[in-house]
Enzyme design. Structure first.
Site, PDB file in Angstrom:
ATOM      1  N   GLU A  96       1.855   2.841   8.686  1.00 44.54           N
ATOM      2  CA  GLU A  96       0.996   2.280   7.759  1.00 44.54           C
ATOM      3  C   GLU A  96       1.575   1.314   6.697  1.00 44.54           C
ATOM      4  O   GLU A  96       2.897   1.676   6.188  1.00 44.54           O
ATOM      5  CB  GLU A  96       0.373   3.527   6.841  1.00 44.54           C
ATOM      6  CG  GLU A  96      -0.605   3.162   5.815  1.00 44.54           C
ATOM      7  CD  GLU A  96      -1.136   4.426   4.992  1.00 44.54           C
ATOM      8  OE1 GLU A  96      -1.115   5.427   5.535  1.00 44.54           O
ATOM      9  OE2 GLU A  96      -1.445   4.052   3.684  1.00 44.54           O
ATOM     10  N   GLU A 139      -2.647  -1.530  -3.593  1.00 46.78           N
ATOM     11  CA  GLU A 139      -3.701  -0.519  -4.079  1.00 46.78           C
ATOM     12  C   GLU A 139      -3.689  -0.706  -5.450  1.00 46.78           C
ATOM     13  O   GLU A 139      -2.414  -1.001  -6.240  1.00 46.78           O
ATOM     14  CB  GLU A 139      -3.037   0.791  -3.733  1.00 46.78           C
ATOM     15  CG  GLU A 139      -3.092   1.095  -2.295  1.00 46.78           C
ATOM     16  CD  GLU A 139      -2.621   2.478  -2.041  1.00 46.78           C
ATOM     17  OE1 GLU A 139      -3.410   3.368  -1.613  1.00 46.78           O
ATOM     18  OE2 GLU A 139      -1.384   2.654  -2.141  1.00 46.78           O
TER      19      GLU A 139
END
Length: 284
Positions: free
Chosen positions: A161, A166
């Site tokens: 990932e 974010e």
């Protein structure tokens, strides 16, 4: 993806490692070619993005709160994800109607709805640049994310990932970039952070990763802030990023990292995506 301690981790690693991004061999490669795939989101308001490139995931309970005890139920409703008619994709988190009856993992019913779009099985980046220009919502309990997962068919975290960006809850000016793999995941994910001049919801920024052989560099508005190479990984240095990786866009609400929303949380809380562009090599 358990992000419970990502904040402390990213702060520590950002201070330790982001200086390496200024070295000549860790700067993102300049974009000199045309993208091999792009989504510009032209189209009429309240229509869906092209199904040739995009999937819309649905649910909460069966996905165990999407791994983070999140409160939103992802839908395929245009109220949660649609083109805005002005060349953008809007992904909006909204309070769920009181009688919606949407099943939730952490409680009987989900109190928010939102959307999670992916290019899984349709578009992927192998090597090159993933570049997304977007305006991200900020506020208590929110976690908008632009990220990638590996297409190697292995269960997460062996899947690999890359969190391109974010922005968590009460830190509206902080952008986090993180990588997860077989021996560095959840609180052991490896990443860095950078600070925006104003809240992420106030202006569009270009969030990118430059994914080259044995090197991934994160940047915002063309300025790199963190580079990861196999030498930074814990033994046995499981580097899982030499593969096709697809893109995900979502706005999560509540959960382990941002905590619950409150009366100050904006509604709707909207991620506005101007474009997505993949440069280099990949699949479409």
């Amino acid at each position: 993806m358990n992000r419970r301690t990502r904040l402390a981790l990213a702060l520590a690693l950002g201070g330790l490692l982001c200086g390496c991004a200024s070295a000549p061999d860790t700067r993102p490669s300049p974009v000199t070619e045309e993208p091999f795939w792009q989504a510009e989101f032209d189209g009429a308001a309240d229509t869906r993005p092209s199904e040739e490139s995009w999937n819309t995931e649905v649910g909460n309970r069966d996905a165990e709160g999407w791994g983070n005890n999140e409160l939103q139920y992802y839908t395929d409703d245009v109220a949660n994800s649609a083109l805005d008619g002005a060349g953008h994709l809007s992904i909006s988190a909204r309070p769920a109607p009181t009688d919606s009856g949407l099943p939730c993992y952490t409680q009987e019913f989900c109190t928010w709805t939102s959307a999670r779009l992916t290019t899984e099985g349709k578009v992927a980046l192998t090597h090159g640049r993933a570049e997304i220009r977007a305006k991200l919502p900020t506020g208590t309990g929110l976690l908008p994310a632009i990220w990638m997962l590996g297409d190697n068919g292995v269960e997460w975290p062996g899947q690999g990932e890359i969190d391109i960006c974010e922005v968590v809850g009460g830190e509206p000016r902080t952008v986090y970039g993180t990588a997860h793999g077989p021996t560095y995941f959840n609180e052991n994910g490896i990443g860095g952070s950078t600070t925006l001049p104003a809240d992420a919801s106030q202006a569009f920024h270009t969030y990118a990763v430059d994914k080259q052989p044995r090197r991934v560099t994160w940047s915002v508005d063309g300025k790199p802030y963190f580079t990861l190479t196999p030498s930074e990984l814990p033994a046995p240095r499981d580097w899982v990023f030499e593969q096709d990786m697809h893109l995900l866009l979502n706005v999560a609400v509540g959960g382990d990292w941002p905590g619950p929303p409150d009366a100050s949380t904006p509604s709707p809380a909207t991620m506005t995506v101007d474009y997505v562009r993949f440069y280099g090599t990949g699949r479409k």
